[in-house]
Motif scaffolding. Structure first.
Motif, PDB file in Angstrom:
ATOM      1  N   LEU A 282     -11.660  11.177   3.855  1.00  0.00           N
ATOM      2  CA  LEU A 282     -11.845   9.888   3.008  1.00  0.00           C
ATOM      3  C   LEU A 282     -11.306   8.693   3.857  1.00  0.00           C
ATOM      4  CD1 LEU A 282     -12.470   8.517   0.303  1.00  0.00           C
ATOM      5  CD2 LEU A 282     -10.260   9.071  -0.552  1.00  0.00           C
ATOM      6  N   VAL A 283     -11.930   7.794   3.502  1.00  0.00           N
ATOM      7  CA  VAL A 283     -11.408   6.328   4.352  1.00  0.00           C
ATOM      8  C   VAL A 283     -11.171   5.176   3.437  1.00  0.00           C
ATOM      9  CG1 VAL A 283     -11.694   4.479   5.914  1.00  0.00           C
ATOM     10  CG2 VAL A 283     -12.564   6.702   6.451  1.00  0.00           C
ATOM     11  N   ILE A 284      -9.832   4.735   3.131  1.00  0.00           N
ATOM     12  CA  ILE A 284      -9.612   3.646   2.157  1.00  0.00           C
ATOM     13  C   ILE A 284      -9.169   2.403   3.043  1.00  0.00           C
ATOM     14  CG2 ILE A 284      -8.193   2.818   0.267  1.00  0.00           C
ATOM     15  CD1 ILE A 284      -7.773   5.699  -0.508  1.00  0.00           C
ATOM     16  N   THR A 285      -9.926   1.345   2.924  1.00  0.00           N
ATOM     17  CA  THR A 285      -9.664   0.119   3.732  1.00  0.00           C
ATOM     18  C   THR A 285     -10.124  -1.141   3.008  1.00  0.00           C
ATOM     19  OG1 THR A 285     -10.564  -0.840   5.623  1.00  0.00           O
ATOM     20  CG2 THR A 285     -12.214   0.504   4.343  1.00  0.00           C
ATOM     21  N   VAL A 286      -9.379  -2.252   3.434  1.00  0.00           N
ATOM     22  CA  VAL A 286      -9.684  -3.547   3.260  1.00  0.00           C
ATOM     23  C   VAL A 286     -10.975  -3.899   3.906  1.00  0.00           C
ATOM     24  CG1 VAL A 286      -7.400  -3.975   2.880  1.00  0.00           C
ATOM     25  CG2 VAL A 286      -8.450  -4.695   5.145  1.00  0.00           C
ATOM     26  N   CYS A 287     -11.467  -4.965   3.668  1.00  0.00           N
ATOM     27  CA  CYS A 287     -12.981  -5.336   4.172  1.00  0.00           C
ATOM     28  C   CYS A 287     -12.727  -5.886   5.875  1.00  0.00           C
ATOM     29  CB  CYS A 287     -13.418  -6.796   3.688  1.00  0.00           C
ATOM     30  SG  CYS A 287     -13.634  -6.389   1.899  1.00  0.00           S
ATOM     31  N   ASN A 288     -13.051  -4.803   6.641  1.00  0.00           N
ATOM     32  CA  ASN A 288     -12.846  -4.972   8.095  1.00  0.00           C
ATOM     33  C   ASN A 288     -14.107  -4.007   8.874  1.00  0.00           C
ATOM     34  OD1 ASN A 288     -11.814  -2.409   8.055  1.00  0.00           O
ATOM     35  ND2 ASN A 288      -9.682  -3.281   8.160  1.00  0.00           N
TER      36      ASN A 288
ATOM     37  N   LEU B 275      -8.377  11.522  -9.472  1.00  0.00           N
ATOM     38  CA  LEU B 275      -9.585  12.391  -9.572  1.00  0.00           C
ATOM     39  C   LEU B 275     -10.265  12.926  -8.539  1.00  0.00           C
ATOM     40  CD1 LEU B 275     -11.255   9.879 -12.378  1.00  0.00           C
ATOM     41  CD2 LEU B 275     -10.012  12.198 -12.783  1.00  0.00           C
ATOM     42  N   TRP B 276     -10.213  12.245  -7.490  1.00  0.00           N
ATOM     43  CA  TRP B 276     -10.934  12.675  -6.263  1.00  0.00           C
ATOM     44  C   TRP B 276      -9.888  13.847  -5.635  1.00  0.00           C
ATOM     45  CZ3 TRP B 276      -9.106  13.330  -1.172  1.00  0.00           C
ATOM     46  CH2 TRP B 276     -10.207  13.649  -0.082  1.00  0.00           C
ATOM     47  N   LEU B 277      -8.744  13.876  -5.644  1.00  0.00           N
ATOM     48  CA  LEU B 277      -7.806  14.948  -5.128  1.00  0.00           C
ATOM     49  C   LEU B 277      -7.901  16.042  -5.931  1.00  0.00           C
ATOM     50  CD1 LEU B 277      -4.187  12.825  -4.536  1.00  0.00           C
ATOM     51  CD2 LEU B 277      -5.685  14.085  -2.792  1.00  0.00           C
ATOM     52  N   ALA B 278      -8.313  16.065  -7.020  1.00  0.00           N
ATOM     53  CA  ALA B 278      -8.446  17.204  -8.051  1.00  0.00           C
ATOM     54  C   ALA B 278      -9.627  17.782  -7.602  1.00  0.00           C
ATOM     55  CB  ALA B 278      -8.610  16.679  -9.632  1.00  0.00           C
ATOM     56  N   GLN B 279     -10.738  16.930  -7.424  1.00  0.00           N
ATOM     57  CA  GLN B 279     -11.853  17.600  -6.780  1.00  0.00           C
ATOM     58  C   GLN B 279     -11.981  18.211  -5.480  1.00  0.00           C
ATOM     59  OE1 GLN B 279     -14.625  14.198  -7.153  1.00  0.00           O
ATOM     60  NE2 GLN B 279     -14.729  14.443  -9.372  1.00  0.00           N
TER      61      GLN B 279
ATOM     62  N   LEU C  34       0.705  -1.229  -0.034  1.00  0.00           N
ATOM     63  CA  LEU C  34      -0.030  -0.260   0.031  1.00  0.00           C
ATOM     64  C   LEU C  34       0.811   1.295  -0.021  1.00  0.00           C
ATOM     65  CD1 LEU C  34      -3.125   0.871   0.245  1.00  0.00           C
ATOM     66  CD2 LEU C  34      -2.826   0.742   2.736  1.00  0.00           C
ATOM     67  N   ALA C  35       2.218   1.087   0.396  1.00  0.00           N
ATOM     68  CA  ALA C  35       2.907   2.230   0.679  1.00  0.00           C
ATOM     69  C   ALA C  35       3.179   3.058  -0.681  1.00  0.00           C
ATOM     70  CB  ALA C  35       4.331   1.722   1.249  1.00  0.00           C
ATOM     71  N   PRO C  36       3.464   2.605  -1.860  1.00  0.00           N
ATOM     72  CA  PRO C  36       3.618   3.232  -3.089  1.00  0.00           C
ATOM     73  C   PRO C  36       2.191   4.424  -3.230  1.00  0.00           C
ATOM     74  CG  PRO C  36       4.491   1.220  -3.576  1.00  0.00           C
ATOM     75  CD  PRO C  36       3.494   1.127  -2.088  1.00  0.00           C
ATOM     76  N   LEU C  37       1.078   3.887  -3.047  1.00  0.00           N
ATOM     77  CA  LEU C  37      -0.109   4.637  -3.333  1.00  0.00           C
ATOM     78  C   LEU C  37       0.195   5.932  -2.399  1.00  0.00           C
ATOM     79  CD1 LEU C  37      -3.093   5.087  -4.526  1.00  0.00           C
ATOM     80  CD2 LEU C  37      -3.771   3.580  -2.426  1.00  0.00           C
ATOM     81  N   MET C  38       0.505   5.633  -1.096  1.00  0.00           N
ATOM     82  CA  MET C  38       0.364   6.566  -0.062  1.00  0.00           C
ATOM     83  C   MET C  38       1.591   7.709  -0.406  1.00  0.00           C
ATOM     84  SD  MET C  38      -0.550   5.087   3.569  1.00  0.00           S
ATOM     85  CE  MET C  38       0.700   3.658   3.675  1.00  0.00           C
ATOM     86  N   ALA C  39       2.691   7.207  -0.720  1.00  0.00           N
ATOM     87  CA  ALA C  39       3.833   8.094  -0.978  1.00  0.00           C
ATOM     88  C   ALA C  39       3.654   8.840  -2.072  1.00  0.00           C
ATOM     89  CB  ALA C  39       5.043   6.945  -0.884  1.00  0.00           C
ATOM     90  N   GLY C  40       2.856   8.549  -2.895  1.00  0.00           N
ATOM     91  CA  GLY C  40       2.725   9.195  -4.382  1.00  0.00           C
ATOM     92  C   GLY C  40       1.291  10.081  -4.238  1.00  0.00           C
ATOM     93  N   THR C  41       0.708  10.371  -3.034  1.00  0.00           N
ATOM     94  CA  THR C  41      -0.472  10.929  -2.879  1.00  0.00           C
ATOM     95  C   THR C  41       0.096  12.153  -1.804  1.00  0.00           C
ATOM     96  OG1 THR C  41      -1.803   9.198  -3.267  1.00  0.00           O
ATOM     97  CG2 THR C  41      -2.847  11.223  -2.337  1.00  0.00           C
ATOM     98  N   ASP C  42      -0.372  13.415  -2.341  1.00  0.00           N
ATOM     99  CA  ASP C  42      -0.353  14.542  -1.668  1.00  0.00           C
ATOM    100  C   ASP C  42      -1.318  14.781  -0.555  1.00  0.00           C
ATOM    101  OD1 ASP C  42       0.738  16.854  -0.539  1.00  0.00           O
ATOM    102  OD2 ASP C  42       0.024  18.020  -2.119  1.00  0.00           O
ATOM    103  N   ALA C  43      -1.368  14.009   0.468  1.00  0.00           N
ATOM    104  CA  ALA C  43      -2.222  13.935   1.446  1.00  0.00           C
ATOM    105  C   ALA C  43      -1.579  13.454   2.850  1.00  0.00           C
ATOM    106  CB  ALA C  43      -3.401  12.824   1.197  1.00  0.00           C
ATOM    107  N   ASP C  44      -2.372  13.456   4.038  1.00  0.00           N
ATOM    108  CA  ASP C  44      -1.813  13.132   5.144  1.00  0.00           C
ATOM    109  C   ASP C  44      -2.521  11.944   5.517  1.00  0.00           C
ATOM    110  OD1 ASP C  44      -0.167  15.387   5.903  1.00  0.00           O
ATOM    111  OD2 ASP C  44      -1.940  16.504   6.445  1.00  0.00           O
TER     112      ASP C  44
END
Length: 751
Positions: free
Chosen positions: A670-676, A738-742, A615-625
């Protein structure tokens, strides 16, 4: 001899005895002295805990023995009003319900009594009887094997055990069971009739493959010849004589255990092995036999050191590998179970070992191989298809080949409509495919299909009757997330205008539910079976399991409301976490919560979980906390993620406390999660939540929809192929851009 004489005199009705125990009174009833038990009831020991409840149960049992079923039921229900978790009262009610043909309800109460007692033989015997009547012979075998081991003097349990084992094709065990019943009562006509029918079966049966080891001596060969001739009692006597003559010969004791086991008296065989082991602790044959015997008796703690010691000296013994696999399966360590069974099959490629391996592979998600092994077994031995059909059904179901699985499970249910084990996979298939009306009907059998956690109450069960002016108790079940999900039906229940709704919830969920549904009375519990908290509730008209509410209110997709959040977090704590996120994070950047682990090894964790470094590359490449919402020990995961350029904010106290968790989630963008559980909290709060699901997830997440009907704020991201997390993450990456742009546009409009 005096002690025995006094005991017998007491059992026959010694009126001079001052105090009686409940066990003594039940023994008198079993011996036919019901009137004597009734006369002695008032002299039940005064210091007996919950004496009033015990007296009511004994009165009910006396009435039942006298065929006064209405009086018996009154006593048992009165006892349950005083002690809703009383196993004795549930057992008694099961007897009455079974006698009048309400066997499924009787089964629920019998299962509850068996689950919540300290191995009471009569409870397991009643459970086994219910399963026999319902023709659930595999489950009956398990219950009655334990009942006869706990009480070898119960002729009825032995007879029912024979019926179950005969139906399961274990004819030698069935013969031993009927013979034991007749040894206890030579005039037991039903057992004699069953034995006659069995002997007809034996005359036409194909002899089983004989995989016994060769006897160590001519004397042991003679013992086996006696057993093969059908005189098991004489064979045991001969082997015991041989054991006296050869007190240091472990092979004789192992053979004695086998004979006792074949005769249905497993405990005597275990006792013989144990006594020899005390004198000869280094005899590996006896260590191996005793460990394996204790596994069979499900005494896993006692078995583990013995099996471990024997395996150290015999690492390639298939029998020991199987025994250890049973121990690991009981611990929920399914990957190790499969490894052990694979090795045992390599060493001894029998159909039995192949079947055990196929079953283990289902639990470690190796569905393709499980189906292949099943097909090989059935090609060689078609008679085994019915007993092993669950392997194929579950494998096809989780491979997504549900059109193939459904006819198989339909046929299994047609042949035995009362078997709950097949109802649950059919429920899963229907619910996966949004056929809710059909799915909930089978889902109602879920607790009997996996009966360990079954709980029930003495109040009438609600089946949709009018509730206006009535009270109802909603009983908690399943996990934390499920309780949140099923709570979405509480507004529908409130529309029925009951006078009162009491909702039981696990203590970690209860505070948020109480805030969210203030007109309900939410009771926080440990979700156990004592039910002490029920006593303070007063009169209750109905009870319903929380998981049965959708059966009444969610029968079609249109029945799911388009809600804006039915779970309510504490507003002050939401503001607290917004401030904390603003302070800890960067200005004008979104705060995104994330998890990567779901479930346990027993609930398909391996399918629902990805490594944090994936999951780390997705987080590292996204300008978010990024905010860690993962439950449990995540110290090493956080270090690895930070090392991969994806640090996370983490407040562990807000994850342990679920009311605080609700507030933290509410403060996120926003929340991004596996099934739990995170899915359920975020969805119930109407927080935007992206669900990363395996190719075939649990039924709650469906197979086809883009948003969960339970939670309109969800968005589903599904693996393109089984195990393809990278493909799924690519889709999440594109959507996140797309979500970040919005998000930036919204922030720009607010500045």
């Amino acid at each position: 001899m005096g002690l025995l004489t006094n005991l017998l005199r007491g059992l026959r009705g010694n009126t001079d005895q001052r105090d009686w125990t409940a066990a003594q009174l039940r023994e008198r009833m079993r011996r036919g002295d019901v009137d004597g038990a009734a006369a002695a009831l008032e002299r039940l020991a005064a210091d007996k805990p919950q004496r009033d409840v015990v007296v009511l149960c004994l009165r009910g049992e006396i009435a039942y023995k006298r065929q006064q079923d209405a009086e018996a039921e009154r006593c048992f229900r009165e006892a349950l009003a005083l002690a809703p978790g009383s196993p004795d009262a549930h057992h008694g009610l099961s007897l009455v319900l079974q006698a009048r043909g309400e066997t499924l309800d009787a089964l629920r109460h019998a299962q509850f009594a068996a689950n919540n007692s300290d191995q009471e033989a009569r409870f397991w015997a009643q459970l086994g009887l219910c399963q026999v009547v319902l023709q659930n012979y595999v489950q009956a075998d398990e219950a009655l094997e334990l009942a006869t081991r706990l009480d070898p003097q119960d002729k009825y349990a032995w007879n029912n055990f024979g019926i179950a084992t005969r139906a399961n094709g274990e004819l030698d065990r069935a013969r031993a069971a009927f013979q034991r019943a007749l040894a206890l009562d030579p005039g037991f006509a039903l057992a004699a009739e069953n034995l006659t029918l069995l002997n007809t079966d034996l005359e036409t049966a194909t002899p089983p493959e004989d995989r016994r080891t060769a006897p160590a001596s001519e004397a042991l060969r003679r013992v086996r010849d006696i057993a093969d001739a059908g005189d098991m009692a004489a064979a045991i006597d001969a082997c015991e004589t041989l054991a006296d003559e050869r007190p240091d010969d472990g092979a004789v004791i192992v053979e004695l255990y086998r004979l006792y086991f074949a005769a249905g008296d497993t405990q005597s065989g275990i006792d013989a092995l144990q006594a020899f082991h005390v004198r000869h602790p280094e005899d590996v044959d006896v260590v191996a036999a005793l460990g394996s015997a204790l596994v069979w008796a499900r005494e896993f703690k006692r078995a583990k050191p013995l099996v471990t010691a024997a395996l150290e000296r015999r690492p390639d013994d298939p029998r020991l590998l199987v025994a250890m696999s049973e121990i690991r399966a009981e611990q929920g360590r399914y990957a190790e179970t499969a490894r052990l069974l694979r090795r045992s099959f390599e060493l001894e490629p029998t159909l039995e070992h192949k079947g055990m391996l196929a079953n283990a592979l289902v639990k470690v998600f190796e569905y393709e191989e499980a189906v292949r092994l099943f097909d090989e077994i059935v090609a060689e031995a078609p008679v085994l298809a019915g007993r092993l059909e669950g392997i194929r059904i579950y494998s096809l179901m989780y491979l997504g080949r549900q059109d193939e699985a459904l006819p198989l499970v339909d046929e299994a249910i047609r042949q035995n409509p009362n078997e709950p084990v097949r109802r649950f996979p059919r429920a899963t298939i229907h619910l996966h495919n949004e056929r809710y009306a059909e799915g909930w009907e089978d889902y109602a059998f879920r607790q009997l299909a996996s009966a360990t956690h079954l709980r029930t109450l003495p109040f009438p069960e609600w089946h949709g009757e009018t509730l206006e002016g009535r009270s109802i108790l909603v009983l908690a079940e399943q996990g934390l997330g499920d309780q949140v999900m099923f709570a979405s039906c509480l507004p529908d229940l409130l529309k029925q205008r009951p006078s009162r709704i009491v909702v039981e919830a696990i203590d970690r969920v209860a505070p948020t539910l109480q805030r969210s549904f203030p007109t309900c009375e939410v009771v926080a519990t440990q979700q156990d079976s004592a039910f002490d908290w029920v006593l303070g509730l007063g009169a209750i008209d109905y009870h319903v399991h929380m998981g049965d509410l959708p059966r009444h209110f969610r029968r079609w997709r249109a029945d799911f409301p388009d809600h804006s959040g039915y779970l309510k977090a504490d507003p002050a704590r939401v503001e607290h976490w917004r401030d904390a996120l603003s302070t800890a994070g960067r200005p004008n950047r979104p705060h995104i919560g994330v998890t990567w682990r779901g479930g346990t090894e027993m609930s398909r964790q391996g399918v629902r979980t990805m490594g944090v470094t994936m999951l780390a590359p997705l987080m590292a490449g996204t300008d978010a906390d990024w905010v860690c919402l993962q439950y449990g020990d995540v110290t090493s995961d956080l270090d690895r993620s930070a090392g991969a350029g994806a640090p996370m904010l983490h407040w562990p106290q807000a994850i342990r406390d679920l009311d605080e968790f609700a507030a933290l989630v509410s403060a996120l963008d926003l929340v991004i999660t596996v099934c739990n559980t995170t899915v359920h909290y975020a969805g119930a709060l109407a927080k935007p939540v992206w669900v990363m699901a395996p190719k075939v997830p649990e039924w709650r997440y469906g197979l086809h929809f883009e948003s969960m009907p339970w939670y309109p704020s969800t968005r589903m991201f599904r693996q393109p192929q089984h195990g393809d997390w990278p493909g799924l993450l690519n889709n999440v990456h594109d959507a996140l851009g797309l979500w970040l742009a919005q998000f930036d546009l919204r922030k720009g409009g607010q500045s």
